[in-house]
Design a protein around this motif. Structure first.
Motif, PDB file in Angstrom:
ATOM      1  N   ARG A  28       1.387  -3.333  -1.903  1.00  0.00           N
ATOM      2  CA  ARG A  28       2.726  -3.101  -1.271  1.00  0.00           C
ATOM      3  C   ARG A  28       3.101  -2.306  -2.229  1.00  0.00           C
ATOM      4  O   ARG A  28       4.516  -0.873  -2.230  1.00  0.00           O
ATOM      5  CB  ARG A  28       3.030  -4.123  -0.682  1.00  0.00           C
ATOM      6  CG  ARG A  28       3.134  -4.269   0.899  1.00  0.00           C
ATOM      7  CD  ARG A  28       3.564  -5.549   1.387  1.00  0.00           C
ATOM      8  NE  ARG A  28       4.797  -6.225   0.810  1.00  0.00           N
ATOM      9  CZ  ARG A  28       3.020  -7.054   0.305  1.00  0.00           C
ATOM     10  NH1 ARG A  28       2.883  -8.015   1.850  1.00  0.00           N
ATOM     11  NH2 ARG A  28       4.504  -8.643   0.132  1.00  0.00           N
ATOM     12  N   GLN A  31       1.309   1.465  -3.145  1.00  0.00           N
ATOM     13  CA  GLN A  31       1.911   2.059  -1.790  1.00  0.00           C
ATOM     14  C   GLN A  31       3.061   2.280  -2.405  1.00  0.00           C
ATOM     15  O   GLN A  31       3.371   3.708  -1.528  1.00  0.00           O
ATOM     16  CB  GLN A  31       1.810   0.930  -0.619  1.00  0.00           C
ATOM     17  CG  GLN A  31       1.650   2.290   0.750  1.00  0.00           C
ATOM     18  CD  GLN A  31       0.512   2.874   0.721  1.00  0.00           C
ATOM     19  OE1 GLN A  31      -0.237   3.267  -0.037  1.00  0.00           O
ATOM     20  NE2 GLN A  31       0.636   3.631   2.101  1.00  0.00           N
ATOM     21  N   GLU A 103      10.747  -7.529  -3.160  1.00  0.00           N
ATOM     22  CA  GLU A 103       9.858  -7.997  -3.119  1.00  0.00           C
ATOM     23  C   GLU A 103       9.979  -9.578  -4.188  1.00  0.00           C
ATOM     24  O   GLU A 103       9.622 -10.241  -4.167  1.00  0.00           O
ATOM     25  CB  GLU A 103       7.702  -8.416  -3.700  1.00  0.00           C
ATOM     26  CG  GLU A 103       7.899  -7.068  -2.232  1.00  0.00           C
ATOM     27  CD  GLU A 103       6.766  -7.288  -1.074  1.00  0.00           C
ATOM     28  OE1 GLU A 103       7.429  -8.393  -1.038  1.00  0.00           O
ATOM     29  OE2 GLU A 103       7.008  -6.741  -0.236  1.00  0.00           O
TER      30      GLU A 103
END
Length: 171
Positions: A28, A31, A103
């Motif tokens: 993630r 990305q 995160e």
């Protein structure tokens, strides 16, 4: 965490827990770096994930003040292809760091003062530039993230219409 909260709460740190970043979280984050805009959509940024301790230690020798790369469980090198601009690299790096922070992963950008060294450690072609390396990992909260330094007030950073002019009064 929403984007605004991630941006205003993110702080750099050089102190990390040894815990690895899970592969799905890393994907993630990568990305988010991939999705950074670039001049004329030229996409001149490439990323190199560095997890091997010996390679992170070698990379630490390529920059001044880079020893914390040795303690981070992960580093991401942001590489510019020929013709790519520093602004493009900065946009990708900021996306990577903000997405990581959302995160729960802290980061700190590291300048590679000795480009030849960084290119050799990473196997990067001579015509490319290692724009920055991002040390990443879960923060070791035994060390404060802000180091007690406060951000300047908005009024000291922003001028209106010309240098030094204050915000117009609103009715």
């Amino acid at each position: 965490m929403d984007a605004y909260r991630a941006i205003i709460t993110k702080r750099d740190t050089r102190h990390y827990l040894p815990d690895p970043v899970p592969p799905d979280v890393l994907t993630r984050v990568l990305q988010a770096g991939r999705m950074a805009g670039s001049s004329k959509n030229s996409q001149p940024v490439r990323m190199i994930v560095v997890q091997a301790p010996e390679r992170r230690a070698a990379l630490a020798g390529c920059g001044d003040y880079a020893d914390h790369l040795k303690a981070a469980p992960l580093a991401i090198a942001v590489v510019l292809l020929p013709g790519g601009g520093p602004f493009d690299a900065g946009r990708a790096a900021q996306n990577l760091m903000v997405a990581a922070w959302a995160e729960g992963i802290a980061s700190c950008p590291v300048s590679m003062h000795r480009q030849e060294c960084a290119r050799a450690v990473l196997g990067v072609p001579a015509d490319c530039t290692v724009a920055t390396v991002l040390a990443m990992g879960y923060p070791d909260l035994k060390h404060p993230l802000s180091q007690g330094r406060q951000r300047l007030p908005l009024d000291e950073l922003v001028s209106w219409e010309q240098w030094g002019a204050h915000r117009p009064e609103t009715a």
